[in-house]
Write an enzyme that holds these catalytic residues in place. Structure first.
Site, PDB file in Angstrom:
ATOM      1  N   SER A 262       9.159  -4.208 -12.072  1.00 19.71           N
ATOM      2  CA  SER A 262       9.523  -2.962 -12.327  1.00 19.71           C
ATOM      3  C   SER A 262      10.595  -2.452 -11.256  1.00 19.71           C
ATOM      4  O   SER A 262      11.353  -1.395 -11.754  1.00 19.71           O
ATOM      5  CB  SER A 262       8.250  -1.962 -12.090  1.00 19.71           C
ATOM      6  OG  SER A 262       7.650  -2.249 -10.850  1.00 19.71           O
ATOM      7  N   ASP A 501       2.742   5.927  -4.630  1.00 18.41           N
ATOM      8  CA  ASP A 501       3.886   5.075  -4.882  1.00 18.41           C
ATOM      9  C   ASP A 501       4.838   4.957  -3.821  1.00 18.41           C
ATOM     10  O   ASP A 501       5.922   5.755  -3.691  1.00 18.41           O
ATOM     11  CB  ASP A 501       4.632   5.260  -6.216  1.00 18.41           C
ATOM     12  CG  ASP A 501       5.393   3.960  -6.629  1.00 18.41           C
ATOM     13  OD1 ASP A 501       5.864   3.293  -5.832  1.00 18.41           O
ATOM     14  OD2 ASP A 501       6.107   4.315  -7.754  1.00 18.41           O
ATOM     15  N   HIS A 504       8.208   1.688  -5.493  1.00 17.69           N
ATOM     16  CA  HIS A 504       9.429   2.059  -6.122  1.00 17.69           C
ATOM     17  C   HIS A 504      10.472   3.155  -5.417  1.00 17.69           C
ATOM     18  O   HIS A 504       9.928   3.669  -4.623  1.00 17.69           O
ATOM     19  CB  HIS A 504       9.292   2.492  -7.859  1.00 17.69           C
ATOM     20  CG  HIS A 504       8.151   1.442  -8.472  1.00 17.69           C
ATOM     21  ND1 HIS A 504       7.124   1.431  -8.445  1.00 17.69           N
ATOM     22  CD2 HIS A 504       8.689   0.473  -9.112  1.00 17.69           C
ATOM     23  CE1 HIS A 504       6.564   0.441  -9.116  1.00 17.69           C
ATOM     24  NE2 HIS A 504       7.544  -0.152  -9.761  1.00 17.69           N
TER      25      HIS A 504
END
Length: 537
Positions: A262, A501, A504
């Site tokens: 990702s 998170d 990312h």
């Protein structure tokens, strides 16, 4: 006795008529003119000499002498002058003016002694000139000016030399530093610091709709903006900021694929947003599966694709829950993931990455049999370190690229920044500024993953894999704990089960600097192609 005036005299007080000149006067004057030269002959000679002095040679202040140019300066009439025209506001022109030269038209001309008009000085100088021989004065003047010419010439040489040093210094600060960008051996793009960039960012969530929701930090209320005001600065050179027009020209008629997890998708979306200032692509994906996307820049005939392959090798989910409630996977470490390996040969460039998914629980297969696992907690299966599966998966990916004719960019592992606990136990990333390079160091699992990737990259080079390039993003991203979404990947009151998170990157955010590096590496490839073409010819 009274004195009786003669008839020729008039009474006092009355106008008297002009008397008649005696007839003897001319005779007397003639006698004088004839007699004086006989007794005083030197008067005429001295008068003649004085007259000659005052008319045949001009005084010092009235001379106009053009001194010949120094030997290192050509005449301004020469078409190809050695010294190029200089700007009127430059240091060179100012130095030449001090040396007695003319820069009005950008050329060097002979210094000239101009006429003076100070009447008081002129009088004194004329008196001194009358006392000396005019030719001697002229010789002394020319000798003095020749000496001055020599001094001017030497001074001009020194000034020119100093000016050249200054010009070279300025070139080193600007042009020469930029030229070093074309030599990877002289400039390590991946060793440096994050420096302020008040002009950032180049887009926002309002101007680009390609941002994944979980990375749309501005949309979901991240209050600070400081993390957007930095750019990557290598230690040894200047890295130009991303230019979308230039990038699209570099990739005109070509294709680029992102293969990985990702974070690879995060990278692709960053590039789409940066390019959106010039053109927004058409979605030409052959499937509705978001794991496989294809975009087309019609005006540049440029295609960009994304292939989801978090392990780079063939894999499958064994248990949706698993021992850590994050799933248990089967990894076939010596088998290709054909979802990308069968399609990659049609692309000119591929950017490959992997890493974060290898921390998950998995069972490892080689030669179609189980060789161990990563924290699978299954009976009779040996638990292996996380680098075991990672090393073999990267090695297999390089083997799949053995016959690939394009350029492979291997982007290294980008570390996460969980603090206060692991990702599933309250860990978070709350810092609001980058680290300096001396404030942190790569260690633990991050260091293991990075070194494993580097070792396999070098091994692939030794095996003869050509056109393999390292995009070493680990160090630069290790310094950006402030660039992650944290809890700003969803609304605060949204009823979802999401962890903070710290893997990312916010868009816009630090990951946008990867485009600066990619643009430079594409320039390097264009240069290599040109040099190889010249050798063939």
């Amino acid at each position: 006795m009274k004195f009786q005036a003669s008839s020729s005299e008039l009474p006092v007080g009355k106008p008297q008529p002009r008397r008649k000149t005696s007839k003897l006067a001319p005779l007397v004057a003639l006698i004088i003119l004839v007699t004086i030269p006989l007794y005083y002959p030197s008067i005429i000679g001295d008068s003649s000499k004085s007259l000659h002095e005052t008319t045949s040679s001009p005084p010092y202040e009235d001379l106009e002498v053009s001194i010949s140019l120094p030997s290192h300066v050509e005449s301004p009439q020469t078409e190809n002058a050695k010294d190029p025209p200089c700007s009127l506001d430059s240091d060179q022109c100012r130095h030449h003016d001090k040396a007695g030269t003319n820069t009005e038209a950008g050329h060097l001309t002979a210094p000239v002694v101009r006429k003076r008009h100070d009447s008081n000085n002129n009088k004194g100088r004329r008196k001194r000139m009358r006392r000396s021989d005019s030719s001697a004065v002229h010789r002394d003047y020319v000798a003095q000016e020749s000496k001055s010419e020599s001094i001017i010439s030497r001074s001009d040489d020194k000034m020119k030399s100093r000016d050249q040093v200054k010009v070279m210094s300025r070139r080193e600060k600007r042009g020469m530093v930029r030229s070093r960008l074309f030599d990877e051996e002289q400039c390590d793009l991946f060793s440096g610091e994050w420096v302020p960039n008040p002009d950032g960012p180049n887009y926002t969530n309002d101007t680009c709709d390609a941002i994944q929701e979980h990375q749309n930090c501005l949309k979901f209320g991240r209050p600070d903006r400081g993390f957007l005001k930095w750019r990557w600065k290598p230690d040894e050179c200047e890295l130009p900021l991303f230019d979308p027009k230039q990038f699209l020209q570099l990739v005109r008629g070509k294709s680029l694929a992102f293969v990985g997890d990702s974070v690879a998708r995060n990278h692709m979306q960053s590039l789409i947003c940066l390019l959106s200032r010039v053109e927004y692509p058409y979605d030409v994906s052959p499937t509705s599966d978001e794991h496989f996307k294809r975009w087309k820049y019609v005006n540049y005939n440029f295609t960009m694709s994304y292939f989801w392959s978090p392990f780079l090798v063939r894999s499958g989910e064994r248990d949706a829950d698993g021992p850590t409630h994050t799933g248990l996977f089967n990894l076939y470490l010596d088998e290709f993931d054909e979802s990308w390996t069968t399609q990659i040969h049609e692309f000119d460039y591929v950017i490959i990455n992997a890493g974060h998914w290898f921390t998950r629980t998995a069972v490892y297969y080689e030669n179609s049999r189980v060789v161990g696992c990563r924290y699978c907690q299954l009976p009779n299966i040996t638990d292996l370190p996380h680098t075991y599966g990672y090393r073999r998966a990267v090695r297999t990916a390089f083997r799949a690229l053995k016959d690939y004719g394009g350029v492979t960019f291997v982007r290294t592992f980008a570390p996460s920044h969980f603090e206060g606990g692991p990702w599933n136990a309250g860990g978070d990333c709350v810092r609001r500024r980058p680290f300096m390079s001396n404030e942190t160091a790569l260690d633990g699992m991050n260091l293991d993953m990075y070194m494993t990737q580097l070792e396999e990259f070098r091994a692939a080079e030794r095996r003869g894999k050509k056109r393999l390039r390292l995009m070493d993003a680990t160090q630069m991203m290790m310094l950006r704990p402030d660039g992650h979404p944290s809890r700003f990947g969803h609304w605060p009151d949204e009823k979802v089960v999401l962890y903070n998170d710290c893997v990312h990157w916010c868009l816009p955010g630090p990951i946008d600097s990867w485009a600066d590096i990619l643009q430079h590496m594409l320039k390097m490839e264009a240069r290599r192609w040109y040099e190889e073409k010249k050798k063939v010819q």
